[in-house]
Design an enzyme around this catalytic site. Sequence first.
Site, PDB file in Angstrom:
ATOM      1  N   THR A  22       0.831  -1.208   0.000  1.00  0.00           N
ATOM      2  CA  THR A  22       0.000   0.000   0.000  1.00  0.00           C
ATOM      3  C   THR A  22       0.863   1.256   0.000  1.00  0.00           C
ATOM      4  N   GLY A  61       2.655  -2.915   8.392  1.00  0.00           N
ATOM      5  CA  GLY A  61       2.798  -3.152   9.824  1.00  0.00           C
ATOM      6  C   GLY A  61       4.246  -3.484  10.167  1.00  0.00           C
ATOM      7  N   GLU A 304      -6.096  -5.931   4.068  1.00  0.00           N
ATOM      8  CA  GLU A 304      -6.129  -7.124   3.205  1.00  0.00           C
ATOM      9  C   GLU A 304      -7.278  -7.048   2.208  1.00  0.00           C
TER      10      GLU A 304
HETATM   11  C1  3IX Z   1       3.027 -18.557   7.972  1.00  0.00           C
HETATM   12  C2  3IX Z   1       2.607 -17.610   9.019  1.00  0.00           C
HETATM   13  C3  3IX Z   1       1.475 -16.751   8.540  1.00  0.00           C
HETATM   14  C4  3IX Z   1       0.958 -15.900   9.622  1.00  0.00           C
HETATM   15  C5  3IX Z   1      -0.372 -15.336   9.221  1.00  0.00           C
HETATM   16  C6  3IX Z   1      -1.260 -15.434  10.396  1.00  0.00           C
HETATM   17  C7  3IX Z   1      -2.266 -14.699  10.501  1.00  0.00           C
HETATM   18  C8  3IX Z   1      -2.634 -13.684   9.499  1.00  0.00           C
HETATM   19  C9  3IX Z   1      -4.034 -13.279   9.712  1.00  0.00           C
HETATM   20  C10 3IX Z   1      -4.407 -12.052   9.748  1.00  0.00           C
HETATM   21  C11 3IX Z   1      -3.489 -10.931   9.638  1.00  0.00           C
HETATM   22  C12 3IX Z   1      -3.506 -10.195  10.919  1.00  0.00           C
HETATM   23  C13 3IX Z   1      -2.934  -9.046  11.058  1.00  0.00           C
HETATM   24  C14 3IX Z   1      -2.230  -8.431   9.938  1.00  0.00           C
HETATM   25  C15 3IX Z   1      -2.574  -6.975   9.835  1.00  0.00           C
HETATM   26  C16 3IX Z   1      -2.616  -6.391   8.695  1.00  0.00           C
HETATM   27  C17 3IX Z   1      -2.327  -7.145   7.443  1.00  0.00           C
HETATM   28  C18 3IX Z   1      -2.904  -6.360   6.305  1.00  0.00           C
HETATM   29  C19 3IX Z   1      -1.899  -6.291   5.206  1.00  0.00           C
HETATM   30  C20 3IX Z   1      -2.473  -5.607   4.035  1.00  0.00           C
HETATM   31  O1  3IX Z   1      -3.441  -4.910   4.078  1.00  0.00           O
HETATM   32  S1  3IX Z   1      -1.619  -5.945   2.601  1.00  0.00           S
HETATM   33  C21 3IX Z   1      -2.431  -4.979   1.410  1.00  0.00           C
HETATM   34  C22 3IX Z   1      -3.777  -5.578   1.058  1.00  0.00           C
HETATM   35  N1  3IX Z   1      -4.231  -4.941  -0.141  1.00  0.00           N
HETATM   36  C23 3IX Z   1      -5.215  -5.450  -0.889  1.00  0.00           C
HETATM   37  O2  3IX Z   1      -5.863  -6.412  -0.559  1.00  0.00           O
HETATM   38  C24 3IX Z   1      -5.440  -4.737  -2.197  1.00  0.00           C
HETATM   39  C25 3IX Z   1      -6.841  -4.999  -2.724  1.00  0.00           C
HETATM   40  N2  3IX Z   1      -6.847  -4.818  -4.179  1.00  0.00           N
HETATM   41  C26 3IX Z   1      -6.737  -5.914  -5.012  1.00  0.00           C
HETATM   42  O3  3IX Z   1      -6.627  -7.053  -4.608  1.00  0.00           O
HETATM   43  C27 3IX Z   1      -6.829  -5.638  -6.496  1.00  0.00           C
HETATM   44  O4  3IX Z   1      -6.440  -4.326  -6.782  1.00  0.00           O
HETATM   45  C28 3IX Z   1      -8.248  -5.866  -7.041  1.00  0.00           C
HETATM   46  C29 3IX Z   1      -8.540  -7.344  -7.006  1.00  0.00           C
HETATM   47  C30 3IX Z   1      -9.269  -5.089  -6.237  1.00  0.00           C
HETATM   48  C31 3IX Z   1      -8.313  -5.375  -8.458  1.00  0.00           C
HETATM   49  O5  3IX Z   1      -7.173  -5.817  -9.100  1.00  0.00           O
HETATM   50  P1  3IX Z   1      -7.086  -5.705 -10.693  1.00  0.00           P
HETATM   51  O6  3IX Z   1      -7.664  -4.409 -11.105  1.00  0.00           O
HETATM   52  O7  3IX Z   1      -5.687  -5.994 -11.096  1.00  0.00           O
HETATM   53  O8  3IX Z   1      -7.936  -6.949 -11.135  1.00  0.00           O
HETATM   54  P2  3IX Z   1      -9.435  -6.953 -11.700  1.00  0.00           P
HETATM   55  O9  3IX Z   1     -10.396  -6.502 -10.673  1.00  0.00           O
HETATM   56  O10 3IX Z   1      -9.409  -6.243 -13.022  1.00  0.00           O
HETATM   57  O11 3IX Z   1      -9.575  -8.515 -11.943  1.00  0.00           O
HETATM   58  C32 3IX Z   1      -8.753  -9.138 -12.915  1.00  0.00           C
HETATM   59  C33 3IX Z   1      -8.842 -10.622 -12.679  1.00  0.00           C
HETATM   60  O12 3IX Z   1      -7.964 -10.990 -11.626  1.00  0.00           O
HETATM   61  C34 3IX Z   1      -8.654 -11.793 -10.685  1.00  0.00           C
HETATM   62  N3  3IX Z   1      -8.075 -11.550  -9.375  1.00  0.00           N
HETATM   63  C35 3IX Z   1      -7.981 -10.390  -8.729  1.00  0.00           C
HETATM   64  N4  3IX Z   1      -7.359 -10.573  -7.559  1.00  0.00           N
HETATM   65  C36 3IX Z   1      -7.033 -11.889  -7.483  1.00  0.00           C
HETATM   66  C37 3IX Z   1      -6.385 -12.700  -6.508  1.00  0.00           C
HETATM   67  N5  3IX Z   1      -5.957 -12.191  -5.338  1.00  0.00           N
HETATM   68  N6  3IX Z   1      -6.214 -14.015  -6.767  1.00  0.00           N
HETATM   69  C38 3IX Z   1      -6.675 -14.523  -7.917  1.00  0.00           C
HETATM   70  N7  3IX Z   1      -7.314 -13.820  -8.891  1.00  0.00           N
HETATM   71  C39 3IX Z   1      -7.477 -12.520  -8.657  1.00  0.00           C
HETATM   72  C40 3IX Z   1     -10.080 -11.296 -10.763  1.00  0.00           C
HETATM   73  O13 3IX Z   1     -10.959 -12.310 -10.275  1.00  0.00           O
HETATM   74  C41 3IX Z   1     -10.233 -11.071 -12.246  1.00  0.00           C
HETATM   75  O14 3IX Z   1     -10.466 -12.298 -12.838  1.00  0.00           O
HETATM   76  P3  3IX Z   1     -11.418 -12.301 -14.166  1.00  0.00           P
HETATM   77  O15 3IX Z   1     -10.790 -11.320 -15.109  1.00  0.00           O
HETATM   78  O16 3IX Z   1     -11.377 -13.721 -14.601  1.00  0.00           O
HETATM   79  O17 3IX Z   1     -12.758 -11.841 -13.674  1.00  0.00           O
HETATM   80  C1  FAD Z   2      -4.459  -1.654  10.552  1.00  0.00           C
HETATM   81  C2  FAD Z   2      -4.000  -1.693   9.115  1.00  0.00           C
HETATM   82  C3  FAD Z   2      -2.892  -2.448   8.767  1.00  0.00           C
HETATM   83  C4  FAD Z   2      -2.450  -2.467   7.450  1.00  0.00           C
HETATM   84  N1  FAD Z   2      -1.322  -3.198   7.142  1.00  0.00           N
HETATM   85  C5  FAD Z   2      -0.867  -3.160   5.877  1.00  0.00           C
HETATM   86  C6  FAD Z   2       0.317  -3.869   5.531  1.00  0.00           C
HETATM   87  O1  FAD Z   2       0.941  -4.516   6.380  1.00  0.00           O
HETATM   88  N2  FAD Z   2       0.784  -3.807   4.244  1.00  0.00           N
HETATM   89  C7  FAD Z   2       0.108  -3.101   3.276  1.00  0.00           C
HETATM   90  O2  FAD Z   2       0.554  -3.091   2.121  1.00  0.00           O
HETATM   91  N3  FAD Z   2      -1.043  -2.426   3.559  1.00  0.00           N
HETATM   92  C8  FAD Z   2      -1.529  -2.450   4.831  1.00  0.00           C
HETATM   93  N4  FAD Z   2      -2.686  -1.772   5.135  1.00  0.00           N
HETATM   94  C9  FAD Z   2      -3.321  -0.957   4.093  1.00  0.00           C
HETATM   95  C10 FAD Z   2      -4.613  -1.587   3.610  1.00  0.00           C
HETATM   96  O3  FAD Z   2      -4.341  -2.728   2.847  1.00  0.00           O
HETATM   97  C11 FAD Z   2      -5.347  -0.509   2.767  1.00  0.00           C
HETATM   98  O4  FAD Z   2      -5.751   0.499   3.649  1.00  0.00           O
HETATM   99  C12 FAD Z   2      -6.554  -1.105   2.047  1.00  0.00           C
HETATM  100  O5  FAD Z   2      -6.100  -1.944   1.005  1.00  0.00           O
HETATM  101  C13 FAD Z   2      -7.475  -0.025   1.472  1.00  0.00           C
HETATM  102  O6  FAD Z   2      -6.743   0.858   0.625  1.00  0.00           O
HETATM  103  P1  FAD Z   2      -6.771   2.441   0.924  1.00  0.00           P
HETATM  104  O7  FAD Z   2      -6.587   2.639   2.367  1.00  0.00           O
HETATM  105  O8  FAD Z   2      -5.839   3.094  -0.018  1.00  0.00           O
HETATM  106  O9  FAD Z   2      -8.267   2.881   0.571  1.00  0.00           O
HETATM  107  P2  FAD Z   2      -8.764   3.192  -0.934  1.00  0.00           P
HETATM  108  O10 FAD Z   2      -8.303   2.113  -1.843  1.00  0.00           O
HETATM  109  O11 FAD Z   2      -8.455   4.602  -1.248  1.00  0.00           O
HETATM  110  O12 FAD Z   2     -10.335   3.027  -0.737  1.00  0.00           O
HETATM  111  C14 FAD Z   2     -11.033   4.020   0.038  1.00  0.00           C
HETATM  112  C15 FAD Z   2     -12.481   3.721  -0.087  1.00  0.00           C
HETATM  113  O13 FAD Z   2     -12.876   3.937  -1.441  1.00  0.00           O
HETATM  114  C16 FAD Z   2     -13.880   2.997  -1.817  1.00  0.00           C
HETATM  115  N5  FAD Z   2     -13.402   2.257  -2.977  1.00  0.00           N
HETATM  116  C17 FAD Z   2     -12.128   2.135  -3.404  1.00  0.00           C
HETATM  117  N6  FAD Z   2     -12.066   1.388  -4.527  1.00  0.00           N
HETATM  118  C18 FAD Z   2     -13.349   1.061  -4.819  1.00  0.00           C
HETATM  119  C19 FAD Z   2     -13.945   0.288  -5.853  1.00  0.00           C
HETATM  120  N7  FAD Z   2     -13.228  -0.286  -6.823  1.00  0.00           N
HETATM  121  N8  FAD Z   2     -15.283   0.127  -5.815  1.00  0.00           N
HETATM  122  C20 FAD Z   2     -16.021   0.683  -4.823  1.00  0.00           C
HETATM  123  N9  FAD Z   2     -15.517   1.426  -3.810  1.00  0.00           N
HETATM  124  C21 FAD Z   2     -14.195   1.601  -3.821  1.00  0.00           C
HETATM  125  C22 FAD Z   2     -14.064   2.056  -0.611  1.00  0.00           C
HETATM  126  O14 FAD Z   2     -15.166   2.529   0.158  1.00  0.00           O
HETATM  127  C23 FAD Z   2     -12.799   2.257   0.193  1.00  0.00           C
HETATM  128  O15 FAD Z   2     -12.991   2.068   1.580  1.00  0.00           O
HETATM  129  C24 FAD Z   2      -3.154  -1.725   6.452  1.00  0.00           C
HETATM  130  C25 FAD Z   2      -4.288  -0.983   6.793  1.00  0.00           C
HETATM  131  C26 FAD Z   2      -4.720  -0.968   8.117  1.00  0.00           C
HETATM  132  C27 FAD Z   2      -5.936  -0.144   8.462  1.00  0.00           C
END
Ligand code: 3IX
Ligand code: FAD
Length: 536
Positions: A22, A61, A304
Amino acid sequence: EQQEKWVPRAVNMEIIGTYAQTELGHGTFLRGLETTATYDPNTEEFVLNSPTLTAYKWWPGGLAHTANHCVVVAQLHSKGVNHGVHPFIVQIRDEDTHMPLPGVKVGEIGPKLSFSTANNGFLGFDNFRVPRDSMLMKNAQVLKDGTYVKSRLSKLTYGTMVFIRVMIVTDMAYYLSVGATIAIRYSAVRHQSKPKENEPEPQILDYVTQQHKLFIALASSHAFRVTGQWLWTTFVRVNKALTSGNADTLPELHAVACCLKAVTTRDAASMVEACRMSCGGHGYMTSSYLPILYGITTAACTYEGENTVLLLQTARSLVKAWQKGSKGKPLSPTEAYLMDKSPVPKWENTLDGIIAGFRRVSAGKVQDCVSKIDKLVKMGTSYEDAWNQTSVRLVAASEAHSRAVILATFRAEVSRAAAALSPPLARVLHQLVHLYTVYWALERVGDLLLYTSIAERDVQELQQQYEDLLQKIRPNTVGLVDAFDLRDEILNSTLGAYDGRVYERLMEEALKSPLNAEPVNQSFHKYLKPFMQGKL
Ligand SMILES: CCCCC/C=C\C/C=C\C/C=C\C/C=C\CCCC(=O)SCCNC(=O)CCNC(=O)[C@H](O)C(C)(C)COP(=O)(O)OP(=O)(O)OC[C@H]1O[C@@H](n2cnc3c(N)ncnc32)[C@H](O)[C@@H]1OP(=O)(O)O
Ligand SMILES: Cc1cc2nc3c(=O)[nH]c(=O)nc-3n(C[C@H](O)[C@H](O)[C@H](O)COP(=O)(O)OP(=O)(O)OC[C@H]3O[C@@H](n4cnc5c(N)ncnc54)[C@H](O)[C@@H]3O)c2cc1C
């Protein structure tokens, strides 16, 4: 050999890492990330750079002061071509002095709602050079001369997020078990009000409204633990297939992981908040741990993958499945019910009847979304605009699908496990499955009235079933939370401690406050007294 190089050092904590994806300007839209990694074939290095302020990594984090390495997600440029986002493992601090390396700007992002133990940080690069093998090359590669070798499946880059989303479902089960334990134990200790003049104040756990607030959190913890286990088994199976080059089941895993992560985090956050509010003022004490627990669970609705974004990802899969199914093509197991074209059956107030009802709701909502999108497109609206105008309904369809998956999984897994349990334990678990299922039927009764043949008398009967279940579960409630077997040190709560000495613990904690160190706080002399004497 990259795994041989990095994994052992990470396992023995020489490397403390974080996932730096991010940025200040982008969290959801990964293809819009701005950090660049440009390959220099002369030195066989990548040059990492943050071209703008919004390119700074923001949120990871542990990044601020703990991590000495991180996985950086950056736009990979080689031979003048941008190949999209790829992961790189990058050392950011000296392993002895822990000083940030030259060209690395890193620091703390500041106070947050909660999660104060995870020092989330920012990270900027100023033309920072890393060796070629910093690029994680399991999926795509860059050869020494800069030739880019495409991954067989570009979305494998997003694989880590699927893994964490799968884990989060089980995480929510755990957080709900903590919240339910604290609130239910406190409700057994707390006596309040006098509904019957000639009787002592009752336990607040005997108020049916209190049971309504708390028992769903208890049942949801079990539902999410069971669903999380099913999802993990699915993840392992898909990952095994991926390793042998078969990606056919990945889209289904992505879709179901997205909606389950979104629904379980949203439910957990709202149910932990309900646990907090059901404990009155003492639930608002930090020493109860409920406010901190709320802060942790509500963060999961954002990290996530923000919940709305993820529900829309699942909706994308459901709409595609509907279109595929309408052409007679086979659907994935979790989405196959969408093609059930049989006439809506007579409503049954049973678990199977309610589960079938939720599948009807989901299929009906998906069908309505497809027709609305088709109608808008026929009127000349672009598909993207038609999608956006339908997106409120698409999110609702995704939620209904997710609920149908949880209900069916919870019921099936408990029924399967029940045979090996003692009859009393099986009976209590079935009561929790029943409570969870009837609770959601009542919560979504509007949808059931729209898409199934449920009638008013069925709804009245469900309400009565629900209230009977609260009564049946009440005698086992404290036993059920004790069964989570959470130690006091883990609960970290004045209200949830096993010995139930809440008042003594509340006072003990209060007396630890530094503000109680002296009877007259210095603020009196510095501010109050001068103010009272008109000198301020
Ligand atoms: C071994 C020890 C492990 C320990 C772990 C233990 C516990 C962990 C548990 C919990 C964690 C606890 C605490 C941790 C605290 C914080 C952690 C947070 C860390 C983060 O916060 S870390 C950042 C996370 N940040 C995101 O989460 C970004 C979200 N944003 C996206 O994810 C993409 O931006 C999306 C998908 C919105 C648009 O992306 P895009 O524009 O490129 O794709 P598009 O929508 O056009 O889709 C094109 C085609 O890709 C397919 N597709 C898309 N994604 C896929 C995937 N993941 N897998 C397979 N296919 C996928 C679609 O299904 C479609 O398929 P089709 O075309 O066939 O429909
Ligand atoms: C406690 C915490 C821990 C985190 N840890 C990590 C980490 O370890 N590593 C890491 O990489 N990131 C981490 N993040 C970041 C987190 O993954 C992002 O905050 C999250 O992916 C959302 O992205 P953003 O904050 O940029 O919000 P944006 O993407 O700007 O979205 C803002 C709002 O816009 C709207 N929106 C955005 N896109 C769309 C859409 N396509 N359609 C409809 N509505 C939409 C939604 O309402 C969304 O809530 C953490 C966040 C928090 C709060």
